[in-house]
Write a protein that holds these residues in place. Structure first.
Motif, PDB file in Angstrom:
ATOM      1  N   GLN A 119       0.893  -1.139   0.312  1.00 52.89           N
ATOM      2  CA  GLN A 119       0.177  -0.100  -0.269  1.00 52.89           C
ATOM      3  C   GLN A 119       0.839   1.285   0.294  1.00 52.89           C
ATOM      4  OE1 GLN A 119      -4.529  -0.925   1.861  1.00 52.89           O
ATOM      5  NE2 GLN A 119      -2.991  -0.721   3.162  1.00 52.89           N
ATOM      6  N   ARG A 120       2.119   1.095   0.730  1.00 57.05           N
ATOM      7  CA  ARG A 120       2.229   2.453   1.300  1.00 57.05           C
ATOM      8  C   ARG A 120       3.822   2.905  -0.295  1.00 57.05           C
ATOM      9  NH1 ARG A 120       4.755  -0.135   5.055  1.00 57.05           N
ATOM     10  NH2 ARG A 120       6.940  -0.129   4.506  1.00 57.05           N
ATOM     11  N   SER A 121       4.191   1.261  -1.535  1.00 54.29           N
ATOM     12  CA  SER A 121       4.684   1.581  -1.957  1.00 54.29           C
ATOM     13  C   SER A 121       4.140   2.295  -3.063  1.00 54.29           C
ATOM     14  CB  SER A 121       5.463   0.314  -2.515  1.00 54.29           C
ATOM     15  OG  SER A 121       6.286  -0.310  -1.219  1.00 54.29           O
ATOM     16  N   ILE A 122       2.703   1.242  -3.279  1.00 51.19           N
ATOM     17  CA  ILE A 122       2.352   1.433  -4.905  1.00 51.19           C
ATOM     18  C   ILE A 122       1.344   2.775  -4.997  1.00 51.19           C
ATOM     19  CG2 ILE A 122       2.500  -0.082  -6.301  1.00 51.19           C
ATOM     20  CD1 ILE A 122      -0.388  -1.570  -5.847  1.00 51.19           C
ATOM     21  N   HIS A 123       1.084   3.303  -3.484  1.00 53.92           N
ATOM     22  CA  HIS A 123       0.195   4.474  -3.015  1.00 53.92           C
ATOM     23  C   HIS A 123      -1.550   4.329  -3.463  1.00 53.92           C
ATOM     24  CE1 HIS A 123       3.342   7.551  -3.827  1.00 53.92           C
ATOM     25  NE2 HIS A 123       3.596   6.844  -2.852  1.00 53.92           N
ATOM     26  N   CYS A 124      -1.862   3.116  -2.897  1.00 54.81           N
ATOM     27  CA  CYS A 124      -3.261   2.215  -3.232  1.00 54.81           C
ATOM     28  C   CYS A 124      -4.012   2.434  -1.543  1.00 54.81           C
ATOM     29  CB  CYS A 124      -3.051   1.313  -4.133  1.00 54.81           C
ATOM     30  SG  CYS A 124      -2.669  -0.069  -2.902  1.00 54.81           S
ATOM     31  N   CYS A 125      -5.042   1.775  -1.331  1.00 52.84           N
ATOM     32  CA  CYS A 125      -5.264   1.576   0.167  1.00 52.84           C
ATOM     33  C   CYS A 125      -6.990   0.132  -0.344  1.00 52.84           C
ATOM     34  CB  CYS A 125      -6.353   2.960   0.096  1.00 52.84           C
ATOM     35  SG  CYS A 125      -7.110   2.450   1.857  1.00 52.84           S
ATOM     36  N   GLY A 126      -6.557  -0.866   0.474  1.00 53.80           N
ATOM     37  CA  GLY A 126      -7.392  -1.619   0.173  1.00 53.80           C
ATOM     38  C   GLY A 126      -7.214  -1.859  -0.988  1.00 53.80           C
ATOM     39  N   TRP A 127      -7.657  -2.855  -1.581  1.00 51.00           N
ATOM     40  CA  TRP A 127      -8.212  -3.819  -2.360  1.00 51.00           C
ATOM     41  C   TRP A 127      -8.838  -2.732  -3.524  1.00 51.00           C
ATOM     42  CZ3 TRP A 127      -5.061  -6.776  -5.310  1.00 51.00           C
ATOM     43  CH2 TRP A 127      -5.739  -7.670  -6.394  1.00 51.00           C
ATOM     44  N   SER A 128     -10.333  -2.982  -4.019  1.00 56.32           N
ATOM     45  CA  SER A 128     -11.463  -2.436  -4.270  1.00 56.32           C
ATOM     46  C   SER A 128     -11.207  -1.488  -4.047  1.00 56.32           C
ATOM     47  CB  SER A 128     -12.598  -2.572  -4.454  1.00 56.32           C
ATOM     48  OG  SER A 128     -13.209  -2.701  -3.632  1.00 56.32           O
ATOM     49  N   GLY A 129     -10.478  -0.708  -3.408  1.00 56.89           N
ATOM     50  CA  GLY A 129     -11.099   0.875  -2.544  1.00 56.89           C
ATOM     51  C   GLY A 129     -11.010   1.085  -0.667  1.00 56.89           C
ATOM     52  N   PRO A 130     -10.597   2.180  -0.429  1.00 56.95           N
ATOM     53  CA  PRO A 130     -10.189   1.757   1.232  1.00 56.95           C
ATOM     54  C   PRO A 130     -11.393   1.280   1.745  1.00 56.95           C
ATOM     55  CG  PRO A 130      -9.913   4.322   0.139  1.00 56.95           C
ATOM     56  CD  PRO A 130     -11.023   3.600  -0.501  1.00 56.95           C
ATOM     57  N   GLY A 131     -13.226   1.529   0.945  1.00 56.71           N
ATOM     58  CA  GLY A 131     -14.080   1.392   1.418  1.00 56.71           C
ATOM     59  C   GLY A 131     -13.961  -0.470   2.519  1.00 56.71           C
ATOM     60  N   ASN A 132     -12.922  -1.386   2.088  1.00 55.78           N
ATOM     61  CA  ASN A 132     -12.901  -2.631   2.278  1.00 55.78           C
ATOM     62  C   ASN A 132     -12.286  -2.601   3.757  1.00 55.78           C
ATOM     63  OD1 ASN A 132     -11.234  -3.384  -0.828  1.00 55.78           O
ATOM     64  ND2 ASN A 132     -13.403  -3.715  -0.400  1.00 55.78           N
ATOM     65  N   TRP A 133     -11.318  -1.590   3.637  1.00 53.85           N
ATOM     66  CA  TRP A 133     -11.031  -1.317   5.439  1.00 53.85           C
ATOM     67  C   TRP A 133     -12.641  -1.566   6.564  1.00 53.85           C
ATOM     68  CZ3 TRP A 133      -6.385  -2.566   7.144  1.00 53.85           C
ATOM     69  CH2 TRP A 133      -5.506  -2.842   7.031  1.00 53.85           C
ATOM     70  N   THR A 134     -13.227  -0.479   6.275  1.00 50.01           N
ATOM     71  CA  THR A 134     -14.457  -0.583   7.668  1.00 50.01           C
ATOM     72  C   THR A 134     -14.779  -2.378   8.069  1.00 50.01           C
ATOM     73  OG1 THR A 134     -15.680  -0.605   5.575  1.00 50.01           O
ATOM     74  CG2 THR A 134     -14.771   1.641   6.263  1.00 50.01           C
ATOM     75  N   GLU A 135     -14.924  -3.032   7.242  1.00 53.52           N
ATOM     76  CA  GLU A 135     -14.764  -4.238   7.599  1.00 53.52           C
ATOM     77  C   GLU A 135     -14.019  -5.077   8.825  1.00 53.52           C
ATOM     78  OE1 GLU A 135     -17.879  -5.713   6.384  1.00 53.52           O
ATOM     79  OE2 GLU A 135     -18.831  -4.065   5.658  1.00 53.52           O
ATOM     80  N   ASN A 136     -12.874  -4.201   8.686  1.00 48.96           N
ATOM     81  CA  ASN A 136     -11.561  -5.122   9.732  1.00 48.96           C
ATOM     82  C   ASN A 136     -11.917  -4.538  10.993  1.00 48.96           C
ATOM     83  OD1 ASN A 136      -9.658  -3.744  12.286  1.00 48.96           O
ATOM     84  ND2 ASN A 136      -8.481  -4.520  10.292  1.00 48.96           N
TER      85      ASN A 136
END
Length: 257
Positions: free
Chosen positions: A144-161
């Motif tokens: 995530q740090r290297s390719i500047h992205c968040c989650g798989w489809s988007g940051p919304g994936n992290w709301t399930e954590n």
């Protein structure tokens, strides 16, 4: 004399080709070992839940080792003009070329299935993420740090954590942090507190980033694949030409150990 000169030229061209093939095999072997052993690679993240990818790394190691062995046998067969080694070399090269074409066709037609499998694996890693202590967590933070992205489809994936879901504070994964939107320095892993409800993170999912990388480098990838196939075909042609020009094998030229 002219025929002998052509044979000599073919022999040394084949020797140089096999030397390159030996180096190519060493590179594949090294890549296979890197995929298997590196804790901060994308493949390592997927390996945690996918045995097929772990098997794939062993296949790379096997192909690399076989290529190195073939390069060695090809060099010996070319320099000392041994027909049986050249014939064996041609057969192995043909089998490898067929295997590569088969693998490319399977990957092309199974690409949607592979994409779905990666999606399930990554979402499970996000769901199980705690403080970035496991190998999979650390590897995913690095991606995530290297390719500047968040989650798989988007940051919304992290709301399930569960950690973020059950937390009354507004926290977000630190490795997702968009450094241009954050005033202070951010840790490389774990969760960071957000000053507002809107997370200061990258809005692009890693699936899109990986796809964009593949598309932007598709010309290079295709060029490398075609180049490898052409080199293999050239090696097959040279080995057959040299094999045909050898009328009598002289085993006395082969050094005895």
């Amino acid at each position: 004399a002219m025929g002998k000169g052509c044979t000599t030229a073919t022999k040394y061209f084949l020797f140089l080709f096999n030397l390159l093939f030996f180096i190519f095999g060493a590179v594949i072997l090294g890549f296979g070992l890197w995929v298997l052993l590196d804790n901060q690679s994308f493949m390592n993240v997927l390996q945690q839940s996918s045995t097929s990818l772990k098997v794939g790394s062993y296949i790379l190691i096997s192909v690399g080792s076989l290529s190195m062995l073939m390069g060695f046998l090809g060099c010996i067969g070319a320099i000392y003009e041994i027909r049986c080694l050249l014939g064996l070399y041609f057969t192995c090269l043909l089998l490898i070329l067929i295997a590569q074409i088969t693998a490319a066709v399977l990957i092309y037609f199974q690409r949607d299935l592979l994409k779905d499998e990666m999606s399930v694996i990554v979402k499970k890693i996000i769901l199980d993420y705690r403080e970035g202590n496991t190998t999979a967590d650390a590897a995913w933070d690095y991606i995530q740090r290297s390719i500047h992205c968040c989650g798989w489809s988007g940051p919304g994936n992290w709301t399930e954590n569960p950690v973020l879901k059950n937390n009354s504070k507004s926290e977000y994964p630190c490795s997702c942090a968009n450094l241009t939107a954050v005033n202070s320095s951010v840790p490389n892993n774990g969760f960071c507190q957000s000053e507002s409800k809107q997370w200061p993170v990258y809005t692009v999912g890693c699936a899109s980033s990986v796809e964009n990388w593949i598309l932007s480098n598709s010309g290079v990838i295709l060029g490398v694949c075609i180049g490898v196939a052409v080199i293999e075909l050239l090696g097959m042609i040279l080995s057959i030409c040299l094999c045909k020009s050898i009328h009598q094998e002289d085993y006395t030229k082969v050094p005895k150990y």
